[in-house]
Design a protein around this motif. Structure first.
Motif, PDB file in Angstrom:
ATOM      1  N   GLU A 154       0.638  -1.220   0.106  1.00  0.00           N
ATOM      2  CA  GLU A 154      -0.132  -0.081   0.200  1.00  0.00           C
ATOM      3  C   GLU A 154       0.549   0.689  -0.423  1.00  0.00           C
ATOM      4  O   GLU A 154       0.422   2.006  -0.338  1.00  0.00           O
ATOM      5  CB  GLU A 154      -0.829   0.320   1.515  1.00  0.00           C
ATOM      6  N   VAL A 155       2.297   1.293   0.631  1.00  0.00           N
ATOM      7  CA  VAL A 155       3.123   2.576   1.093  1.00  0.00           C
ATOM      8  C   VAL A 155       3.639   3.343  -0.471  1.00  0.00           C
ATOM      9  O   VAL A 155       3.776   3.777  -0.980  1.00  0.00           O
ATOM     10  CB  VAL A 155       3.947   1.981   1.439  1.00  0.00           C
ATOM     11  N   CYS A 156       4.305   1.831  -0.951  1.00  0.00           N
ATOM     12  CA  CYS A 156       4.120   1.796  -2.760  1.00  0.00           C
ATOM     13  C   CYS A 156       3.200   2.501  -3.401  1.00  0.00           C
ATOM     14  O   CYS A 156       3.570   2.815  -4.292  1.00  0.00           O
ATOM     15  CB  CYS A 156       5.153  -0.220  -3.183  1.00  0.00           C
ATOM     16  N   GLU A 157       2.292   1.581  -3.969  1.00  0.00           N
ATOM     17  CA  GLU A 157       1.393   2.559  -4.804  1.00  0.00           C
ATOM     18  C   GLU A 157       0.823   3.895  -3.883  1.00  0.00           C
ATOM     19  O   GLU A 157       1.003   4.675  -4.907  1.00  0.00           O
ATOM     20  CB  GLU A 157       0.083   1.604  -4.143  1.00  0.00           C
ATOM     21  N   LEU A 158       0.854   4.426  -2.603  1.00  0.00           N
ATOM     22  CA  LEU A 158       0.864   5.299  -2.071  1.00  0.00           C
ATOM     23  C   LEU A 158       1.841   6.711  -3.022  1.00  0.00           C
ATOM     24  O   LEU A 158       1.482   7.496  -2.992  1.00  0.00           O
ATOM     25  CB  LEU A 158       0.153   5.659  -0.626  1.00  0.00           C
ATOM     26  N   LEU A 159       2.752   6.039  -2.866  1.00  0.00           N
ATOM     27  CA  LEU A 159       4.273   7.367  -2.801  1.00  0.00           C
ATOM     28  C   LEU A 159       4.865   6.404  -4.667  1.00  0.00           C
ATOM     29  O   LEU A 159       5.793   7.373  -4.615  1.00  0.00           O
ATOM     30  CB  LEU A 159       5.332   7.206  -1.546  1.00  0.00           C
ATOM     31  N   GLY A 160       4.722   5.573  -5.078  1.00  0.00           N
ATOM     32  CA  GLY A 160       4.775   5.663  -5.886  1.00  0.00           C
ATOM     33  C   GLY A 160       6.001   5.259  -6.687  1.00  0.00           C
ATOM     34  O   GLY A 160       6.919   5.988  -7.036  1.00  0.00           O
ATOM     35  N   GLN A 184      11.379   1.583  -0.730  1.00  0.00           N
ATOM     36  CA  GLN A 184      10.931   1.813   0.308  1.00  0.00           C
ATOM     37  C   GLN A 184      11.910   1.129   1.431  1.00  0.00           C
ATOM     38  O   GLN A 184      11.913   2.081   2.245  1.00  0.00           O
ATOM     39  CB  GLN A 184       9.734   1.156   0.134  1.00  0.00           C
ATOM     40  N   ARG A 185      12.694   0.263   1.479  1.00  0.00           N
ATOM     41  CA  ARG A 185      13.660  -0.486   2.039  1.00  0.00           C
ATOM     42  C   ARG A 185      14.303   0.467   2.563  1.00  0.00           C
ATOM     43  O   ARG A 185      14.793   0.857   3.706  1.00  0.00           O
ATOM     44  CB  ARG A 185      14.084  -1.715   1.742  1.00  0.00           C
ATOM     45  N   VAL A 186      15.164   1.242   1.410  1.00  0.00           N
ATOM     46  CA  VAL A 186      16.118   2.151   1.915  1.00  0.00           C
ATOM     47  C   VAL A 186      15.416   3.444   2.223  1.00  0.00           C
ATOM     48  O   VAL A 186      16.121   3.236   3.131  1.00  0.00           O
ATOM     49  CB  VAL A 186      16.789   2.602   0.133  1.00  0.00           C
ATOM     50  N   LEU A 187      14.524   3.777   2.299  1.00  0.00           N
ATOM     51  CA  LEU A 187      13.688   5.452   2.510  1.00  0.00           C
ATOM     52  C   LEU A 187      14.120   4.597   4.423  1.00  0.00           C
ATOM     53  O   LEU A 187      14.021   5.587   5.277  1.00  0.00           O
ATOM     54  CB  LEU A 187      12.997   4.939   1.727  1.00  0.00           C
ATOM     55  N   LEU A 188      13.132   3.730   4.336  1.00  0.00           N
ATOM     56  CA  LEU A 188      12.571   3.772   5.478  1.00  0.00           C
ATOM     57  C   LEU A 188      13.645   2.657   7.265  1.00  0.00           C
ATOM     58  O   LEU A 188      13.806   3.249   8.052  1.00  0.00           O
ATOM     59  CB  LEU A 188      11.521   1.390   5.972  1.00  0.00           C
ATOM     60  N   HIS A 189      15.057   2.275   6.025  1.00  0.00           N
ATOM     61  CA  HIS A 189      15.887   1.830   6.824  1.00  0.00           C
ATOM     62  C   HIS A 189      16.820   3.502   6.783  1.00  0.00           C
ATOM     63  O   HIS A 189      17.006   3.803   8.262  1.00  0.00           O
ATOM     64  CB  HIS A 189      17.032   1.829   6.332  1.00  0.00           C
ATOM     65  N   ARG A 190      17.068   4.506   6.418  1.00  0.00           N
ATOM     66  CA  ARG A 190      17.898   5.972   6.562  1.00  0.00           C
ATOM     67  C   ARG A 190      16.827   6.388   7.515  1.00  0.00           C
ATOM     68  O   ARG A 190      17.269   7.148   8.589  1.00  0.00           O
ATOM     69  CB  ARG A 190      17.813   6.076   5.011  1.00  0.00           C
ATOM     70  N   ALA A 191      15.516   6.445   7.204  1.00  0.00           N
ATOM     71  CA  ALA A 191      14.718   7.533   8.024  1.00  0.00           C
ATOM     72  C   ALA A 191      14.438   6.571   9.722  1.00  0.00           C
ATOM     73  O   ALA A 191      14.697   7.311  10.855  1.00  0.00           O
ATOM     74  CB  ALA A 191      13.163   7.635   7.640  1.00  0.00           C
ATOM     75  N   ARG A 192      14.317   5.799  10.202  1.00  0.00           N
ATOM     76  CA  ARG A 192      14.527   4.756  11.037  1.00  0.00           C
ATOM     77  C   ARG A 192      16.285   4.916  11.625  1.00  0.00           C
ATOM     78  O   ARG A 192      16.674   5.456  13.171  1.00  0.00           O
ATOM     79  CB  ARG A 192      14.584   3.317  11.332  1.00  0.00           C
ATOM     80  N   ALA A 193      17.001   4.560  10.816  1.00  0.00           N
ATOM     81  CA  ALA A 193      18.127   4.970  11.698  1.00  0.00           C
ATOM     82  C   ALA A 193      19.028   6.376  12.430  1.00  0.00           C
ATOM     83  O   ALA A 193      19.024   7.144  13.310  1.00  0.00           O
ATOM     84  CB  ALA A 193      19.240   5.237  10.279  1.00  0.00           C
ATOM     85  N   PHE A 194      18.317   7.995  11.272  1.00  0.00           N
ATOM     86  CA  PHE A 194      17.302   8.863  11.692  1.00  0.00           C
ATOM     87  C   PHE A 194      17.521   9.586  13.117  1.00  0.00           C
ATOM     88  O   PHE A 194      17.640  10.149  13.757  1.00  0.00           O
ATOM     89  CB  PHE A 194      17.711   9.458  10.497  1.00  0.00           C
TER      90      PHE A 194
END
Length: 211
Positions: A173-179, A185-195
């Protein structure tokens, strides 16, 4: 799509005929999550609520022109994020996407032991322990601090972590919402969580030092 809602085709047909019951169903089902997403762009809860209200007004006005190229929820959330970004810009809260490098390391490499060390890649010093939830991990102060930290993230990272970790949306669903792709998504989520983890570490370290 949340459980209990009709299919998009049924929703669209009923929305276009002015069915107040189905509109109320969407308001109840989606508005809470929409407000939390909007809050990651704007300065106050009141402002986030206004963004949600503006979004629903835009949905009512634009539903006749919706062509179904994406799911209804994706379309609504795109209106939401665009509305929230505009308001966030006016409030000087939105941080440009280039302000944090998506390509850099998520943790400062100097915190790890170098090659040649008896334990290469291990921490020089372990990060300080966080309090347990029972000790107040999500106190009002911590939530406010995390809200500020979220505002520092690039747009895509902020949206991914809000949708995944706060809203509990599934990957697809997140992939669809954000295109975006699942790999993105895995990379973005990992970096956001690490930050965010780094910001929380700083917070608890200051608290432990009594500063």
């Amino acid at each position: 799509m949340m459980a209990g809602l009709p299919s998009d085709d049924v929703l669209l047909e009923r929305l276009r005929t002015g069915d107040e019951d189905v509109f109320a169903l969407l308001l109840d089902g989606w508005s809470g999550g929409m407000r939390r997403v909007a809050r990651s762009f704007v300065s106050t809860e009141e402002s986030a609520a206004e963004v949600v209200q503006e979004t629903w007004l835009a949905v009512i006005e634009g539903i006749g022109g919706f062509e179904g190229r994406s799911s209804l929820k994706t379309w609504v959330y795109r209106i939401l994020t665009n509305t929230a970004k505009r308001r966030g810009t006016r409030e000087h809260k939105v941080v440009p996407m280039s302000s944090i490098d998506d390509q850099g390391p998520t943790v400062d490499p100097s915190r790890f032991r170098p090659a040649g060390d008896p334990f290469p890649g291990h921490w020089w010093d372990y990060p300080p322990a966080w309090p347990s939830p029972e000790q107040g991990l999500l106190t009002a102060e911590v939530r406010a601090y995390l809200t500020e930290a979220l505002a520092e993230l690039p747009e895509r990272q902020r949206l991914v972590v809000v949708l995944r970790d706060i809203e509990g949306c599934p990957y697809d669903e997140v992939c669809e919402l954000l295109g975006i792709t699942a790999a993105n998504q895995r990379v973005l989520l990992h970096r956001a969580r690490a930050f965010l983890r780094g910001r929380l570490e700083e917070f608890y370290q200051r608290e432990g030092d009594g500063s």
